[in-house]
Design a protein around this motif. Structure first.
Motif, PDB file in Angstrom:
ATOM      1  N   LYS A   1       2.970   0.637   7.015  1.00 34.32           N
ATOM      2  CA  LYS A   1       2.527  -0.252   5.932  1.00 34.32           C
ATOM      3  C   LYS A   1       3.680  -1.119   5.448  1.00 34.32           C
ATOM      4  CE  LYS A   1      -1.700   1.164   5.809  1.00 34.32           C
ATOM      5  NZ  LYS A   1      -2.760   0.322   6.349  1.00 34.32           N
TER       6      LYS A   1
ATOM      7  N   GLU B   1       4.059  -3.832   8.026  1.00 42.17           N
ATOM      8  CA  GLU B   1       2.994  -4.828   7.849  1.00 42.17           C
ATOM      9  C   GLU B   1       3.296  -5.726   6.653  1.00 42.17           C
ATOM     10  OE1 GLU B   1      -0.668  -2.647   7.469  1.00 42.17           O
ATOM     11  OE2 GLU B   1      -0.505  -1.834   9.509  1.00 42.17           O
ATOM     12  N   TYR B   2       3.793  -5.132   5.568  1.00 41.93           N
ATOM     13  CA  TYR B   2       4.157  -5.896   4.374  1.00 41.93           C
ATOM     14  C   TYR B   2       5.236  -6.922   4.723  1.00 41.93           C
ATOM     15  CZ  TYR B   2       6.400  -6.966  -0.060  1.00 41.93           C
ATOM     16  OH  TYR B   2       6.964  -7.630  -1.119  1.00 41.93           O
TER      17      TYR B   2
ATOM     18  N   PRO C   1       0.825  -1.216   0.000  1.00 41.63           N
ATOM     19  CA  PRO C   1       0.000   0.000   0.000  1.00 41.63           C
ATOM     20  C   PRO C   1       0.858   1.265   0.000  1.00 41.63           C
ATOM     21  CG  PRO C   1      -0.742  -1.533   1.698  1.00 41.63           C
ATOM     22  CD  PRO C   1       0.563  -2.051   1.178  1.00 41.63           C
TER      23      PRO C   1
END
Length: 78
Positions: free
Chosen positions: A48, A51-52, A32
């Motif tokens: 993000k 999280e990835y 994202p």
């Protein structure tokens, strides 16, 4: 304090991949990102990216579980 948003080049450096690979991950929706400014520059939020990375660790762990290592078939172990 670290910046909230990263440049694609920063993400490429952190992941040790090319900027074009990061661009592909962003454009495919895998990573994202937001597009800002008149020239449409991409920014990836640090959270993000984390999280990835966690998602990739989980996907890799699942792949390892479902694809057990067979020593005789692995040329690197010979």
């Amino acid at each position: 304090m670290e910046p909230r948003f990263l440049l694609m080049a920063d993400v490429a450096e952190q992941l040790n991949v090319s900027a074009s690979q990061v661009y592909h991950m962003v454009r495919s929706g895998e990573l994202p990102a937001i597009k800002i400014g008149g020239r449409g520059q991409w920014r990836i939020e640090r959270s993000k990216l984390e999280e990835y990375i966690e998602r990739k660790y989980a996907e890799t762990a699942e792949w390892v579980r479902t694809n057990p290592l067979v020593e005789k078939d692995d040329p690197d172990l010979s």
